[in-house]
Design a protein around this motif. Sequence first.
Motif, PDB file in Angstrom:
ATOM      1  N   UNK A 171      35.045 105.807  66.196  1.00 48.42           N
ATOM      2  CA  UNK A 171      34.541 107.131  66.509  1.00 48.42           C
ATOM      3  C   UNK A 171      35.591 108.024  67.135  1.00 48.42           C
ATOM      4  N   UNK A 172      36.301 107.502  68.116  1.00 43.70           N
ATOM      5  CA  UNK A 172      37.339 108.292  68.769  1.00 43.70           C
ATOM      6  C   UNK A 172      38.416 108.700  67.771  1.00 43.70           C
ATOM      7  N   UNK A 173      38.849 107.766  66.937  1.00 44.63           N
ATOM      8  CA  UNK A 173      39.891 108.066  65.951  1.00 44.63           C
ATOM      9  C   UNK A 173      39.415 109.120  64.940  1.00 44.63           C
ATOM     10  N   UNK A 174      38.162 109.006  64.509  1.00 45.67           N
ATOM     11  CA  UNK A 174      37.626 109.971  63.543  1.00 45.67           C
ATOM     12  C   UNK A 174      37.429 111.353  64.168  1.00 45.67           C
ATOM     13  N   UNK A 175      36.915 111.395  65.385  1.00 45.58           N
ATOM     14  CA  UNK A 175      36.716 112.672  66.075  1.00 45.58           C
ATOM     15  C   UNK A 175      38.064 113.367  66.278  1.00 45.58           C
TER      16      UNK A 175
END
Length: 188
Positions: A85-89
């Motif tokens: 999630x962090x990488x995608x955001x």
Amino acid sequence: ARKRLKPLQTVVAWRGRAEWDQVMVGLYCGDSRLQQDALDRVSAWKSRYGPKMPLAVDSTAELIRCKVLDSSGRLKSHELILSYGLALVRFVNLITERKQKTANIPLRQLAREVDIPVWVVDLRHELTHGKLPRLALCRKGCDVVLEWLRKTYWNRQLGNNLCEEDEDEEEEQEEVEANADLDGDAWE
């Protein structure tokens, strides 16, 4: 007589073209040991290059790091969702931030302009503002974004396309069909 001007030289963090190509191949090879070696090399580049590191290299490394952690089996499902999630955001925010003008342009519109699938922006929205999505959806988002980075950044650095145009069009059509059912129930 005029002096010939030497071409401007750009200082980069990598030793040369061979190292650059080796890291790109390592990141995308699918072998977690070789991917980890490539990630270590990117970390060294970041320490030398700092904020000048190309955004695409940084995003690729973060997404590959998630895949390596996932394949290691060391993290629980919830931890993997947060990692992906962090990488995608960060990817969606940083890529679209550069396209943002003085006016506020919706992320979905900016994503369309750079050919990022709209459902990836929706996934980013859910990760940021809603209930966390399923791990399978985060994995799919990671794969789609990595493919986007490979096509729009890494292949251009190589100066060619590693895939045939027809294959790309077929894959995109399959992706559209596969993600057509990503309605509200898919996030649960």
